[in-house]
Structure formats: structure tokens, C-alpha cells
Motif scaffolding. Sequence first.
Motif, PDB file in Angstrom:
ATOM      1  N   ASP A  22       0.829  -1.215   0.000  1.00 23.93           N
ATOM      2  CA  ASP A  22       0.000   0.000   0.000  1.00 23.93           C
ATOM      3  C   ASP A  22       0.860   1.261   0.000  1.00 23.93           C
ATOM      4  OD1 ASP A  22       0.776  -0.961   2.400  1.00 23.93           O
ATOM      5  OD2 ASP A  22      -1.054  -0.457   3.494  1.00 23.93           O
ATOM      6  N   VAL A  33       1.929   1.766  -3.592  1.00 24.34           N
ATOM      7  CA  VAL A  33       0.844   2.310  -4.410  1.00 24.34           C
ATOM      8  C   VAL A  33       0.671   3.797  -4.127  1.00 24.34           C
ATOM      9  CG1 VAL A  33      -1.632   2.213  -4.827  1.00 24.34           C
ATOM     10  CG2 VAL A  33      -0.318   0.108  -4.657  1.00 24.34           C
ATOM     11  N   ALA A  34       0.719   4.179  -2.839  1.00 21.38           N
ATOM     12  CA  ALA A  34       0.525   5.584  -2.463  1.00 21.38           C
ATOM     13  C   ALA A  34       1.631   6.451  -3.062  1.00 21.38           C
ATOM     14  CB  ALA A  34       0.498   5.720  -0.948  1.00 21.38           C
ATOM     15  N   GLU A  39       3.519   5.767  -5.708  1.00 25.88           N
ATOM     16  CA  GLU A  39       3.434   5.821  -7.174  1.00 25.88           C
ATOM     17  C   GLU A  39       2.332   6.772  -7.619  1.00 25.88           C
ATOM     18  OE1 GLU A  39       3.153   1.756  -8.501  1.00 25.88           O
ATOM     19  OE2 GLU A  39       5.326   1.650  -8.757  1.00 25.88           O
ATOM     20  N   ARG A  40       1.210   6.743  -6.893  1.00 23.88           N
ATOM     21  CA  ARG A  40       0.098   7.634  -7.257  1.00 23.88           C
ATOM     22  C   ARG A  40       0.498   9.087  -7.091  1.00 23.88           C
ATOM     23  NH1 ARG A  40      -5.180   4.759  -4.772  1.00 23.88           N
ATOM     24  NH2 ARG A  40      -5.306   3.150  -6.355  1.00 23.88           N
ATOM     25  N   GLU A  41       1.148   9.403  -5.971  1.00 22.29           N
ATOM     26  CA  GLU A  41       1.512  10.796  -5.707  1.00 22.29           C
ATOM     27  C   GLU A  41       2.517  11.290  -6.756  1.00 22.29           C
ATOM     28  OE1 GLU A  41       0.266  12.962  -3.932  1.00 22.29           O
ATOM     29  OE2 GLU A  41       1.771  14.541  -3.841  1.00 22.29           O
ATOM     30  N   ARG A  80       2.918  10.259  -9.784  1.00 25.94           N
ATOM     31  CA  ARG A  80       2.248  10.447 -11.082  1.00 25.94           C
ATOM     32  C   ARG A  80       1.356  11.680 -11.053  1.00 25.94           C
ATOM     33  NH1 ARG A  80       3.205   5.000 -11.267  1.00 25.94           N
ATOM     34  NH2 ARG A  80       3.214   3.947 -13.280  1.00 25.94           N
ATOM     35  N   ARG A  81       0.727  11.927  -9.921  1.00 23.78           N
ATOM     36  CA  ARG A  81      -0.141  13.101  -9.815  1.00 23.78           C
ATOM     37  C   ARG A  81       0.688  14.373  -9.986  1.00 23.78           C
ATOM     38  NH1 ARG A  81      -2.049  16.879  -6.342  1.00 23.78           N
ATOM     39  NH2 ARG A  81      -0.558  16.369  -4.706  1.00 23.78           N
ATOM     40  N   TYR A  86       2.559  11.016 -16.205  1.00 22.11           N
ATOM     41  CA  TYR A  86       2.643   9.564 -16.211  1.00 22.11           C
ATOM     42  C   TYR A  86       4.055   9.017 -16.332  1.00 22.11           C
ATOM     43  CZ  TYR A  86       2.911   9.586 -21.358  1.00 22.11           C
ATOM     44  OH  TYR A  86       3.292   9.759 -22.647  1.00 22.11           O
ATOM     45  N   ARG A 111       6.414   7.891 -13.016  1.00 22.39           N
ATOM     46  CA  ARG A 111       6.867   6.522 -12.807  1.00 22.39           C
ATOM     47  C   ARG A 111       8.371   6.497 -12.507  1.00 22.39           C
ATOM     48  NH1 ARG A 111       5.889   0.925 -14.778  1.00 22.39           N
ATOM     49  NH2 ARG A 111       7.655  -0.146 -13.883  1.00 22.39           N
ATOM     50  N   ALA A 145       9.027   7.870  -8.944  1.00 25.68           N
ATOM     51  CA  ALA A 145       8.580   6.907  -7.934  1.00 25.68           C
ATOM     52  C   ALA A 145       9.545   5.733  -7.859  1.00 25.68           C
ATOM     53  CB  ALA A 145       7.174   6.423  -8.268  1.00 25.68           C
ATOM     54  N   GLU A 163       5.318   3.070 -18.611  1.00 23.31           N
ATOM     55  CA  GLU A 163       4.674   3.522 -17.384  1.00 23.31           C
ATOM     56  C   GLU A 163       3.795   2.440 -16.770  1.00 23.31           C
ATOM     57  OE1 GLU A 163       1.207   5.477 -17.498  1.00 23.31           O
ATOM     58  OE2 GLU A 163       1.238   5.761 -15.342  1.00 23.31           O
TER      59      GLU A 163
END
Lengths: 253, 182
Positions: A183, A186-187, A189-191, A193-194, A198, A202, A205, B83
Amino acid sequence: MTTITAPMHVSEQEAQLKLKLALLKDIRRSVYVYRVDCGGCNGCEIEIFASITPIFDAERFGIKVVGSPRHADVLVYTGAMTRAMRPPALRAYNAAPDPKIVVAYGACGCSGGIFHDLYCVWGGADSVLPVDLYIPGCPPTPPATIYGFAIALGLLKQKVSAEHYVEQEQEQVPLRFPTVPLDLRVALEREARRMAGYWQGRKIADQYLGYLANGDAQHIDEKIGELLNQADDPRLAEIYANLHRIYLDGSKS
Amino acid sequence: MLNLLKEVIKVGEATTKYPLESLDLAPGFRGKPVYNPELCLACAACTTVCPPNALAMDTDTEHGVRTWSLFYGRCIFCGRCEEVCPTGAITLSPDFELAAFNKNDLVVRADFKLLECRVCNRYFAPGKELTYVLALLEQAGLPGPEVAQRRSLLEVCPECKRKCNVESIKRVGVGNPVEVKR
């Protein structure tokens, strides 16, 4: 208006191939190129003109863009070959003196590219004409263009070749960061990318997760500091700060 | 005239030496996608995102082979494949020298074996992907015996799962998959 009675697809004989090779030998230092835009976005045209500007200077190899197919040795077809551009493309082909070299330029010219399955598109120059050289790219950069012509003129060798792999017995794929909790990964990688989009997201991250996975959690501040000094980019600093905050919040709870 | 010559000497030569020497590319240049089949799961994430369908996946359930293919002639070098790849099997390299005389030289292919369904013995999913999913479940904190149980559940194709009623799915779950009614 002239009507065109050319066949749907121009095929070629072996004798023509021989003539083409002879032509390539003869024109080595004086290549006249005519450019046919068959429904492209003009990205390819811009790159072709970039490759005859002083930085890349294709003219030092004698490659010259001419204004009429009647003067051309090489026809460069860009664009996905729209239905409306098929007759003009054939007209340019027929107007050029034999033997002639046809180059499919750009992703669209090679295969239709991103437009390959559109209703109004034939899908690449080779759906209408016999193509001798493919220069992929979207658009091909000026060096890629020069490379394409260099292999045609025998200055360089072709690098790519068809590859075919077959899965071996007992092949297993390792997990990417087995020591980092799922988790948290995932958190992060999301941040990333945000914040960075994209592709860059990546990459950023992955860099950060690499530090975590190597067990450098204590020295992570130093490592990031080093990296930021090298990169000298305030945006990167903010993204790393956010990622680190997520990591610290995660380890607290 | 002299001033002009001075200026010319000061500016120097702007033209690159390429193709006689290698070229300095900007950092972040997106070139030829390089594929590592050993890391590939055949999960088809890249083929789903590829905007021009340069990446394609062809599943042959007759012979149990899934063929992954990449056609450089259609690639637009967007990097979406890099990606989304969960394992990093495909990465964009700074190599731009892709021109070829033959279209077939621009194609990369890889064949992967599919797994047979425990119930109907038809091929349905790549074995590598299943192993990877189980490893992920283990990493997420699932205890070992439960992972083994999940394996027997995951080795049933979606169609069979759908056919089975809730009762039979339970039986598959506890490790008795062979007696499922179809």
C-alpha cells in the motif's frame, strides 16, 4: 482535371530492384529528394526541414530537397495515406523518373501510425506503393532521418532486425520492490504520477522506491539531497518532499 | 570582412558530426522501446494502453500460446507502455536508429505459454502472470497455506467460475476442484 488510371497497388519487378541498387550507387553524393505529404500532421515535414538546417545539415551528404518529382531520385512519403491523397501520391510516383527510391517516413508513412484503422486512411505508403526504406518515428528526429538516408546510401549498417523470443521452462518474474509494503508503494506511485505526469512520475517513484528497497531509509534524506543538487530542479524537490512525507506518515501509523 | 571572419571563428562549427560520430542526446529522450521477455508477464497492460496499437497481444487458445508483438513502424514513442508495465519489462532507450529496408525487421515477438483450466482443461491465462499474482498476494500479507489454496482457485478459467454455482466455488476454494459439475 487529369484522371489517373494507375492500378491500385504498384508492384515491381526484379529488374527494377537491380536498377535501384545501381541508382543508389550512382547518386551517392547527390541525392535529390521530393517530399510527398499524404495526409500527415506536418510534424514529419518540420523534422525534414530541421534536418536540412545547419545543425544537422543533410546537404553535406548531397541530400537536397527539390520542388518537383521530375527532378527526384528519392520520394519521401509522409502521412497515413488518406483516401484523397492516393491519386496525388501515385501521380508523384509516376512523375519521378525511373528508377526511384520510395521512403516511408514517420510512423504514419510506415504503417498508418496512430491513424492506421481510420475509415479514410489506407494505412501507410506501402499500401499503395512499393516502399524501399522505412524510417519510423513520430516524427523521426533529424538524426533518425540522416541515419535512414545513411543506411540507404551505404554509409551505415542497418541496426534493427526481427526478433522472436519463446518462453523458457520455469521462467519466473521477480517482484519489483519486495521489501516495500504494497500500500505504501501504491501511495508513492500515485503521488509521483499526480505531481509529475505519467512517464516522469513513474521514473521518480521508481527512484524513490529504489532507495527504500535498498534499506537506506535512514540515509534517504542525504541521498535525495545529493540527487536534487545534481538535478537543480525545484519541481523535483517538491515531489520528493511529498513522497517522503507519505513515507513518514506511513511509518508513524 | 575581417570582423565577419572573426565572428565566424568565434561561433565555431554548429553542425553535428553525426553520423560519423555518436550524437549527444538530451536527457529524457524517448527512443526505441527495449523489451526484456524474461520480465514480461504477458499481462497485456501495455497493449491496452498503446495509443497506435503498435503493441499487440494475440491469444491462441487452441495451442496454448499467447504472442506479444511490438511493431516499431507504428510506435509513437509516448512511453505509456513503460509507465504501465508492472515489472519493467519494457523501457524506452535513447536509441533512435530504427530505419530498416524490410518491414519485418521492425517487429519484435515473444511467445508465452498459457495455463490449462483445472476444470475444463482449456487454455486461458499465462502461467507466469498467475505465479506473479500469487507472489504479490504473499507480499500483501496473505499467509502461505492460504496462497496455495488461492492457487487452486485461480487455476480455474473465468467461464468455469461463472458456470459453477456458489456451492461449487466454495468446494474449489477448499482445494477440491476436480468434482465441480459443469
